[in-house]
Motif scaffolding. Structure first.
Motif, PDB file in Angstrom:
ATOM      1  N   ILE A 157      26.599  97.075 176.995  1.00  0.00           N
ATOM      2  CA  ILE A 157      25.841  97.701 175.882  1.00  0.00           C
ATOM      3  C   ILE A 157      26.266  97.208 174.401  1.00  0.00           C
ATOM      4  O   ILE A 157      25.199  96.922 173.756  1.00  0.00           O
ATOM      5  CB  ILE A 157      26.288  99.228 175.628  1.00  0.00           C
ATOM      6  N   LEU A 158      27.536  96.912 174.087  1.00  0.00           N
ATOM      7  CA  LEU A 158      28.009  96.143 173.236  1.00  0.00           C
ATOM      8  C   LEU A 158      27.274  94.795 172.995  1.00  0.00           C
ATOM      9  O   LEU A 158      26.959  94.329 172.135  1.00  0.00           O
ATOM     10  CB  LEU A 158      29.407  96.032 173.116  1.00  0.00           C
ATOM     11  N   ALA A 182      24.493  93.900 174.364  1.00  0.00           N
ATOM     12  CA  ALA A 182      23.167  93.917 173.913  1.00  0.00           C
ATOM     13  C   ALA A 182      22.970  94.209 172.730  1.00  0.00           C
ATOM     14  O   ALA A 182      22.178  93.552 171.964  1.00  0.00           O
ATOM     15  CB  ALA A 182      22.512  95.214 174.914  1.00  0.00           C
ATOM     16  N   HIS A 183      23.892  95.092 172.016  1.00  0.00           N
ATOM     17  CA  HIS A 183      23.757  95.311 170.572  1.00  0.00           C
ATOM     18  C   HIS A 183      23.796  94.013 169.735  1.00  0.00           C
ATOM     19  O   HIS A 183      23.297  93.859 168.513  1.00  0.00           O
ATOM     20  CB  HIS A 183      24.611  96.707 169.898  1.00  0.00           C
ATOM     21  N   ALA A 184      25.089  93.474 169.910  1.00  0.00           N
ATOM     22  CA  ALA A 184      25.440  92.231 169.416  1.00  0.00           C
ATOM     23  C   ALA A 184      24.299  91.335 169.367  1.00  0.00           C
ATOM     24  O   ALA A 184      24.053  90.508 168.478  1.00  0.00           O
ATOM     25  CB  ALA A 184      26.549  91.433 169.980  1.00  0.00           C
ATOM     26  N   GLU A 185      23.700  91.004 170.535  1.00  0.00           N
ATOM     27  CA  GLU A 185      22.485  90.078 170.739  1.00  0.00           C
ATOM     28  C   GLU A 185      21.244  90.824 170.019  1.00  0.00           C
ATOM     29  O   GLU A 185      20.823  89.525 169.063  1.00  0.00           O
ATOM     30  CB  GLU A 185      22.047  90.170 172.155  1.00  0.00           C
ATOM     31  N   ASN A 186      21.011  91.765 169.905  1.00  0.00           N
ATOM     32  CA  ASN A 186      19.998  92.251 169.011  1.00  0.00           C
ATOM     33  C   ASN A 186      20.035  92.022 167.619  1.00  0.00           C
ATOM     34  O   ASN A 186      19.231  91.781 166.712  1.00  0.00           O
ATOM     35  CB  ASN A 186      19.658  93.963 169.314  1.00  0.00           C
ATOM     36  N   GLU A 187      21.443  92.310 167.275  1.00  0.00           N
ATOM     37  CA  GLU A 187      21.831  92.180 165.895  1.00  0.00           C
ATOM     38  C   GLU A 187      21.681  90.866 165.507  1.00  0.00           C
ATOM     39  O   GLU A 187      21.242  90.534 164.413  1.00  0.00           O
ATOM     40  CB  GLU A 187      23.253  92.827 165.584  1.00  0.00           C
TER      41      GLU A 187
END
Length: 345
Positions: A108-109, A111-116
């Motif tokens: 999840i982290l 994925a969030h880092a990639e989206n950010e």
């Protein structure tokens, strides 16, 4: 029982129960047969049982320790930047359920880092495109404004309007440039070229840059520091950061004010201080001055755009530095910047 789901725990229980069963059977058999020294045999059997149980416990806890150490190693790998680090969770039981949840959290982290990262890149590209698109019309407006100023020399009112127009154009251009810089820093697309630099030389450049402004506003910029102090930094970007803080001091001081730029070296740190004897910062504003576009309701400055100090802070932090501010109303403001100096470690 959930605790017996894990095969290692089941094996441990099996060994313990088997040892107890064998000891009990041997003890009963010894007593039933009425052997001489039965008590001795029972004691030996008890000792063997205890030894087997202790050995089983030792091997179990050693295996658990190995599993935990491997998990800690993978967690440290992830913290160090390896996004592919994962904890092996190919068994059952509460511990492996925990490992599985940690792996899910890592996914999840990531994925969030990639989206950010995508969002930051999109923002950088968008602002960069807008900035480049604005350069041409801004340049044209500056030319038109210059022509207007030449044509209105005989009209004081039109001349004043043309001067105000020039100030607003300069303000827009400054806003666009600062937005572009701070967005690039946020997106991590700027690679700092850190080299050993002489601090006195950089401060001298800043002094020359503000010399004309100081003369026009009847203010004094005083430099003080060791000529031999060196700092590993990107000279261009660090000058940008310190210049923004000095500009802030010029914007919030009156005629006759003194702005001091001081630097000094400690055992493993270089400190740069920008201080003034201006109006000071209201206590209500101190926690917010590094926020972008922040405008104080107590400030009389109508020209600032609220990006100079946030940009300075971003650059300083990219140099692994810290910035602190102390201010007293009516007395002045002091910005203290600290950098770790690897050459001294």
């Amino acid at each position: 029982m959930k605790i017996l789901v894990n095969r290692k725990i089941k094996r441990l229980f099996l060994y313990v129960l088997l040892s107890v069963a064998v000891f009990t059977a041997a003890s009963v058999l010894t007593i039933c047969l009425g052997l001489n020294n039965a008590a001795l045999y029972v004691a030996i059997a008890a000792l063997l049982m205890a030894l087997i149980i202790c050995t089983a416990l030792y091997w179990y806890f050693r295996d658990q320790s190995k599993t935990m150490n491997e998990a800690i190693t993978q967690i440290r790998e992830y913290i160090a930047g390896n996004q592919n680090a994962r904890i092996e969770c190919d068994d059952e039981g509460d511990l492996y359920r925990l490992f599985h949840e940690v792996n899910s959290l890592v996914t999840i982290l990531n994925a969030h880092a990639e989206n950010e990262g995508r969002a930051k890149t999109f923002l950088k590209d968008t602002i960069s495109d807008i900035s480049h698109q604005l350069k041409t019309p801004l340049a044209a407006l500056n030319i038109y404004n210059g022509l207007m100023q030449q044509e209105v020399q005989n009209s004081s009112e039109l001349k004043e309007f043309a001067s105000l127009s020039e100030q607003e154009l300069d303000r827009i251009e400054s806003l666009v440039q600062n937005l572009l810089k701070i967005t690039k820093l946020d997106a991590g697309t700027i690679t700092l070229d850190k080299q050993p630099q002489n601090v006195a030389d950089m401060m001298g450049y800043i002094e020359r840059h503000f010399a004309y402004q100081a003369q026009q506003q009847e203010k004094t910029l005083v430099l003080s520091g060791d000529e031999e102090v060196a700092l590993v930094c990107d000279q261009t970007w660090l000058i940008e950061a310190i210049s923004n803080i000095v500009k802030n001091a010029f914007d919030h001081t009156k005629e006759g004010a003194t702005i001091r730029l001081t630097w000094r070296a400690f055992a493993s740190m270089v400190q740069i201080i920008v201080s003034d004897n201006g109006s000071g910062i209201h206590p209500e504003d101190l926690p917010h001055i590094f926020k972008r576009f922040y405008r104080s309701r107590f400030s009389k400055d109508t020209q600032g755009i609220g990006l100079g100090l946030p940009l300075a802070k971003a650059i300083i932090e990219d140099h692994n530095g810290t910035i602190e501010v102390n201010s007293t109303l009516g007395v002045g403001t002091t910005f203290t910047i600290n950098f770790l100096n690897p050459t001294k470690l």
